[in-house]
Motif scaffolding. Sequence first.
Motif, mmCIF file in Angstrom:
data_model
loop_
_atom_site.group_PDB
_atom_site.id
_atom_site.type_symbol
_atom_site.label_atom_id
_atom_site.label_comp_id
_atom_site.label_asym_id
_atom_site.label_seq_id
_atom_site.Cartn_x
_atom_site.Cartn_y
_atom_site.Cartn_z
ATOM 1 N N ILE A 261 6.616 -7.495 -10.193
ATOM 2 C CA ILE A 261 6.704 -8.997 -9.722
ATOM 3 C C ILE A 261 5.004 -8.727 -8.881
ATOM 4 C CG2 ILE A 261 7.299 -10.603 -7.778
ATOM 5 C CD1 ILE A 261 10.027 -9.476 -8.464
ATOM 6 N N VAL A 262 4.220 -9.808 -9.198
ATOM 7 C CA VAL A 262 2.793 -9.862 -8.526
ATOM 8 C C VAL A 262 2.648 -11.387 -8.142
ATOM 9 C CG1 VAL A 262 0.367 -9.408 -9.034
ATOM 10 C CG2 VAL A 262 2.210 -8.029 -10.185
ATOM 11 N N LEU A 263 2.246 -11.246 -6.921
ATOM 12 C CA LEU A 263 1.952 -12.469 -6.223
ATOM 13 C C LEU A 263 0.262 -12.408 -6.573
ATOM 14 C CD1 LEU A 263 3.977 -12.701 -3.337
ATOM 15 C CD2 LEU A 263 4.407 -13.768 -5.502
ATOM 16 N N ARG A 264 -0.217 -12.985 -7.651
ATOM 17 C CA ARG A 264 -1.568 -12.889 -8.035
ATOM 18 C C ARG A 264 -2.609 -13.904 -7.277
ATOM 19 N NH1 ARG A 264 -6.097 -12.274 -8.332
ATOM 20 N NH2 ARG A 264 -7.465 -11.310 -10.207
ATOM 21 N N HIS A 265 -2.048 -15.064 -7.353
ATOM 22 C CA HIS A 265 -2.736 -16.152 -6.679
ATOM 23 C C HIS A 265 -1.801 -17.117 -6.064
ATOM 24 C CE1 HIS A 265 -6.743 -15.316 -8.588
ATOM 25 N NE2 HIS A 265 -6.092 -15.414 -10.025
ATOM 26 N N ASN A 281 5.663 -0.377 -12.078
ATOM 27 C CA ASN A 281 5.297 -1.415 -11.217
ATOM 28 C C ASN A 281 6.183 -1.897 -10.226
ATOM 29 O OD1 ASN A 281 2.010 -1.437 -11.605
ATOM 30 N ND2 ASN A 281 2.899 -1.649 -13.678
ATOM 31 N N GLY A 282 5.875 -2.157 -9.044
ATOM 32 C CA GLY A 282 6.936 -2.758 -8.015
ATOM 33 C C GLY A 282 6.492 -4.269 -7.836
ATOM 34 N N ILE A 283 6.034 -4.349 -6.461
ATOM 35 C CA ILE A 283 5.604 -5.852 -5.931
ATOM 36 C C ILE A 283 4.195 -5.699 -5.357
ATOM 37 C CG2 ILE A 283 6.258 -7.601 -4.270
ATOM 38 C CD1 ILE A 283 9.137 -6.592 -4.493
ATOM 39 N N ARG A 299 12.763 4.293 -7.756
ATOM 40 C CA ARG A 299 12.250 5.059 -9.040
ATOM 41 C C ARG A 299 11.266 4.364 -9.907
ATOM 42 N NH1 ARG A 299 17.619 5.518 -9.654
ATOM 43 N NH2 ARG A 299 17.727 4.446 -11.620
ATOM 44 N N ILE A 300 10.270 3.736 -8.894
ATOM 45 C CA ILE A 300 9.266 3.179 -9.434
ATOM 46 C C ILE A 300 8.162 4.164 -9.476
ATOM 47 C CG2 ILE A 300 7.402 1.271 -9.244
ATOM 48 C CD1 ILE A 300 10.189 0.324 -9.773
ATOM 49 N N GLY A 301 7.516 4.300 -10.692
ATOM 50 C CA GLY A 301 6.525 5.384 -10.961
ATOM 51 C C GLY A 301 5.079 5.203 -9.907
ATOM 52 N N GLY A 302 4.894 4.115 -9.715
ATOM 53 C CA GLY A 302 3.542 3.705 -9.143
ATOM 54 C C GLY A 302 4.057 3.407 -7.701
ATOM 55 N N SER A 303 3.440 2.689 -6.897
ATOM 56 C CA SER A 303 3.894 2.062 -5.461
ATOM 57 C C SER A 303 5.148 0.877 -5.570
ATOM 58 C CB SER A 303 2.869 1.655 -4.816
ATOM 59 O OG SER A 303 1.747 2.540 -4.396
ATOM 60 N N GLY A 304 6.014 1.374 -4.715
ATOM 61 C CA GLY A 304 7.072 0.236 -4.628
ATOM 62 C C GLY A 304 6.430 -0.989 -4.443
ATOM 63 N N ILE A 305 5.696 -1.277 -3.190
ATOM 64 C CA ILE A 305 5.050 -2.418 -2.582
ATOM 65 C C ILE A 305 3.631 -2.011 -2.442
ATOM 66 C CG2 ILE A 305 4.860 -4.081 -0.732
ATOM 67 C CD1 ILE A 305 8.010 -3.614 -0.586
ATOM 68 N N VAL A 306 2.771 -3.038 -3.069
ATOM 69 C CA VAL A 306 1.466 -2.914 -2.659
ATOM 70 C C VAL A 306 0.856 -3.945 -1.989
ATOM 71 C CG1 VAL A 306 -0.943 -2.785 -3.860
ATOM 72 C CG2 VAL A 306 0.898 -1.561 -4.808
ATOM 73 N N THR A 339 14.206 -2.150 0.807
ATOM 74 C CA THR A 339 14.661 -0.826 0.597
ATOM 75 C C THR A 339 13.951 -0.304 -0.467
ATOM 76 O OG1 THR A 339 16.772 -1.187 1.452
ATOM 77 C CG2 THR A 339 16.575 0.744 -0.083
ATOM 78 N N VAL A 340 13.218 1.022 -0.140
ATOM 79 C CA VAL A 340 12.245 1.380 -1.344
ATOM 80 C C VAL A 340 12.464 2.815 -1.441
ATOM 81 C CG1 VAL A 340 9.860 1.635 -1.997
ATOM 82 C CG2 VAL A 340 10.297 -0.287 -0.458
ATOM 83 N N LEU A 341 12.867 3.200 -2.513
ATOM 84 C CA LEU A 341 13.422 4.726 -2.718
ATOM 85 C C LEU A 341 13.074 5.302 -3.994
ATOM 86 C CD1 LEU A 341 17.195 3.823 -2.387
ATOM 87 C CD2 LEU A 341 15.717 4.552 -0.384
ATOM 88 N N ASP A 342 12.383 6.647 -3.367
ATOM 89 C CA ASP A 342 12.072 7.521 -4.677
ATOM 90 C C ASP A 342 10.914 6.867 -5.502
ATOM 91 O OD1 ASP A 342 13.917 9.415 -3.537
ATOM 92 O OD2 ASP A 342 15.293 8.697 -4.911
ATOM 93 N N CYS A 343 10.151 6.251 -5.171
ATOM 94 C CA CYS A 343 8.762 5.817 -5.677
ATOM 95 C C CYS A 343 7.726 6.724 -5.595
ATOM 96 C CB CYS A 343 8.668 4.235 -5.015
ATOM 97 S SG CYS A 343 9.942 2.947 -5.522
#
Length: 478
Positions: A261-265, A281-283, A299-306, A339-343
């Motif tokens: 999920i991306v809040l791009r603009h 990918n997360g948020i 279990r998000i391979g990259g960051s949970g929240i950016v 809640t962000v687990l094992d990312c």
Amino acid sequence: MNRRTFLTAGTVAAGLAGVSMTSGLPASARTRDRRFVRSLDELRRALATAVPSTVITVADGHYAVPAGAPIAITGMRGAPGRPITVQAETPGGVVLTGEQSFVLTGSSDITLSGFAFRQSTTLELPPDCRRIRLTRNDFQLADIAGLHWVMVRADHSSVDHNAFHGKTTLGIYLGIEGAGTDGMASGVRVYRNHFSDHSFPGSNGGESIRLGVSPRALSTAGAIVEFNLFERADGDPEAISVKSSGNVVRHNTIRDSIGGIVLRHGNANRVEGNYLLSGSNGIRIYGDRHLVVNNYLERIGGSGIVLGSGNVRDHFPGESPASRRGNDAPDGVQIALNTVLDCGTAISGESHRTLPPLGCAITDNLLMGDNGQLVNLPFQEGIAWSGNLHWGTATDGNAPAGTFKRADPKLVAGPDGIRRLTTGSPAINAATRSYRDVDTDLDGDRRTGRADVGADEFSRRRPCLRPLTPSDVGPHAS
């Protein structure tokens, strides 16, 4: 391994044989002026005399719509609560092939239900229409590079209980835009759809849902995207790409997907109660005044929240096209009760753009992992921290000292695989802030008194919300 699944018209019809095509329609649409047609010519004649509450049922079969002679719905007016309904005899039993299928112009309160769309051009809901509903359809349009499958520009339209699947090329499943070059359709609702198996290998341009584009970023759409399931949404890092303002993205499940999920603009969007599970990918967040709350990422391979950075401070009316395409540095964003687990990393930022976040808050989140670091925010000055709970052998990273507590949250997985709080968890009643605009948690339980840290408010009751499965969405769902 071939990860794509393609539904034929026959399997769609067989699998949905028990679903009533009039379930979910207003009572008036179930009882008045019912017509049965067996050809495109009969359908056109029935449409010519349809009035509010007319229900036109098309006999099952394959219908090749001639080039230059689409099924025109022009100047047709149902009424609120009394739509003109055009439906397949059985869900997925009417297969529409050819260049186009339905072409709508100047119409309102129209429902299209149960069709298997196999056309080679975009199905458009134009801005001179209102209250158009696409429900219980199966979309697998021609797999043509650059072809967008459905584009909604009509105010107060809904897209619900559909299946979108099987695209391997550039192009999006569902787009929402509006009139002109900078407007957005108002009040669109997208719910209970199944988006699956988009395998475009490029790095951009294969979103499952694109809610706006950069020139429309400052337009308030007020869309609600909820209770949709995304599986193998691999056409883009953004499964849900938000490029407009004032939208709600809630209670969706994204599983086994590259896309997040991306809040791009855009500004003032709310991302709430979503599950992002076993993906890449997360948020990711740009823009101002967003609320990101009650989400569960595991279990998000990259960051949970950016929390992103920017090459522009804020978008503004009249800015150049090049500026509008830039990344708007986050201002006034609240990231709370997640809640962000094992990312790969629980919460991270960006350093390759020069403008940092300002006036943002990261509060009362539950972060846990056994590898790497939990927090990696290169810009600290513009962020207020408090109440976060850390656990696991992952390091704390650069989370400011004194803004988090390290303790075992005592999580236990339920039958749905989601890890929730148990008796004695230090997360219970531990939030450091009040959240007057957050009434419930991830499960739909009320948040009362001082909130619990993370997405789950401790309860002994069975959760009323859970991650979605294919039986909860698409044409066959109740």
